[in-house]
Design a protein around this motif. Structure first.
Motif, PDB file in Angstrom:
ATOM      1  N   GLU A   1      -5.138  -2.678  -3.044  1.00 12.41           N
ATOM      2  CA  GLU A   1      -6.118  -2.519  -2.314  1.00 12.41           C
ATOM      3  C   GLU A   1      -5.888  -3.858  -2.118  1.00 12.41           C
ATOM      4  O   GLU A   1      -5.759  -4.955  -2.642  1.00 12.41           O
ATOM      5  CB  GLU A   1      -7.618  -2.125  -3.153  1.00 12.41           C
ATOM      6  N   GLN A   2      -5.698  -4.012  -0.938  1.00 13.81           N
ATOM      7  CA  GLN A   2      -5.626  -5.795  -0.197  1.00 13.81           C
ATOM      8  C   GLN A   2      -7.069  -6.686  -0.577  1.00 13.81           C
ATOM      9  O   GLN A   2      -8.550  -5.581   0.202  1.00 13.81           O
ATOM     10  CB  GLN A   2      -6.023  -6.009   1.734  1.00 13.81           C
ATOM     11  N   VAL A   3      -7.720  -6.889  -1.366  1.00 12.34           N
ATOM     12  CA  VAL A   3      -8.764  -7.754  -1.369  1.00 12.34           C
ATOM     13  C   VAL A   3      -8.601  -9.296  -0.585  1.00 12.34           C
ATOM     14  O   VAL A   3      -9.938  -9.432  -0.112  1.00 12.34           O
ATOM     15  CB  VAL A   3      -8.491  -7.921  -3.133  1.00 12.34           C
TER      16      VAL A   3
ATOM     17  N   THR B   1      -3.904  -9.406  -3.995  1.00 11.98           N
ATOM     18  CA  THR B   1      -4.112  -7.502  -4.269  1.00 11.98           C
ATOM     19  C   THR B   1      -4.993  -7.064  -5.265  1.00 11.98           C
ATOM     20  O   THR B   1      -4.594  -7.327  -6.612  1.00 11.98           O
ATOM     21  CB  THR B   1      -2.690  -6.956  -3.979  1.00 11.98           C
TER      22      THR B   1
ATOM     23  N   LYS C   1       0.158  -1.293   0.110  1.00  9.71           N
ATOM     24  CA  LYS C   1      -0.008   0.247   0.128  1.00  9.71           C
ATOM     25  C   LYS C   1       0.955   1.222   0.290  1.00  9.71           C
ATOM     26  O   LYS C   1       0.354   2.181  -0.695  1.00  9.71           O
ATOM     27  CB  LYS C   1      -0.973  -0.185   1.083  1.00  9.71           C
TER      28      LYS C   1
ATOM     29  N   ARG D   1      -7.054  -0.992 -13.738  1.00  7.00           N
ATOM     30  CA  ARG D   1      -7.062  -1.487 -12.676  1.00  7.00           C
ATOM     31  C   ARG D   1      -6.810  -3.129 -12.446  1.00  7.00           C
ATOM     32  O   ARG D   1      -7.851  -3.816 -13.760  1.00  7.00           O
ATOM     33  CB  ARG D   1      -8.501  -1.277 -11.777  1.00  7.00           C
TER      34      ARG D   1
ATOM     35  N   ASP E   1      -2.629   3.483  -6.453  1.00  5.86           N
ATOM     36  CA  ASP E   1      -3.674   2.914  -5.743  1.00  5.86           C
ATOM     37  C   ASP E   1      -3.419   1.076  -5.724  1.00  5.86           C
ATOM     38  O   ASP E   1      -2.710   0.587  -6.419  1.00  5.86           O
ATOM     39  CB  ASP E   1      -5.027   3.176  -5.683  1.00  5.86           C
TER      40      ASP E   1
END
Length: 206
Positions: free
Chosen positions: A69-71, A76, A56, A88, A67
């Motif tokens: 994001e932890q999914v 990620t 991050k 993305r 950006d």
């Protein structure tokens, strides 16, 4: 974003580890690669590794990552781009050994990639960080890669990003966080197995 089952499909030439004769992990690096870049940073291996795995924080030094994001524990979602252009995609960590190695693959059906990063101590007490990537384009992008254009652009980008990371971590002098877990075949390895869950419902009290 890939579906849940997409992350379990077999991928040929996938980087990572496999069991050795002694039962421990044995490195299985990329057999083919389009990118192979190394940078030396003036911090110990543990510091370099700890900071690198704080995904991050990549937007703080990267020129293209906007950006992260932890999914899921090993997945990620990354947003990258130049100027107003954005893209993305999800990335799965396949193998991870603290202070040593990390292998990943992009969970995309469109032009994709896979890669690995190794951390090795240098004689001066610093760290050599090596990033290798295999590009897996399809359709028109595949023809572009055949002409080596995409490979050249990606190589320059990785080289620049490694230099950005070097300036970032050397400027801080210490990591801003750490995750010291191990990943095997896309799954986090737990030191102690989780206790079996009770089948009896637990009702709120008080």
């Amino acid at each position: 974003m890939a579906r849940e089952d997409d992350s379990r499909q077999a991928v040929p030439n996938t980087p990572g580890t496999r069991p050795g004769s002694d039962g421990g992990p044995r490195r299985r690096p990329l057999r083919r690669r389009h990118v192979d870049e190394t940078v030396e940073v003036a911090v110990p291996v543990r510091t370099a590794y700890n900071q690198w795995t704080q995904f991050k924080t990549f937007p703080r030094f990267s020129a293209v990552v906007h950006d992260v994001e932890q999914v899921r524990p090993t997945v990620t979602a990354w947003t990258i781009g130049y100027g107003p252009l954005r893209r993305r995609f999800a990335v799965e960590i396949l193998e991870q050994d603290p202070d040593s190695y990390l292998a990943w693959r992009a969970l995309e059906q469109r032009p994709s990639h896979q890669g690995e990063v190794e951390f090795k101590p240098t004689d001066s007490g610093g760290t050599a960080i090596t990033v290798r990537m295999l590009l897996e384009p399809r359709g028109v992008a595949k023809r572009l890669t055949g002409s080596s254009k995409v490979t050249q652009v990606t190589t320059r980008l990785v080289r620049r990003e490694l230099q950005n990371f070097k300036q970032f971590i050397e400027g801080m002098g210490q990591e801003g966080g750490a995750w010291r877990g191990t990943v095997r075949n896309g799954r986090v390895q737990h030191d102690h197995p989780e206790p079996p869950r009770s089948r009896v419902a637990h009702w709120p009290v008080g």
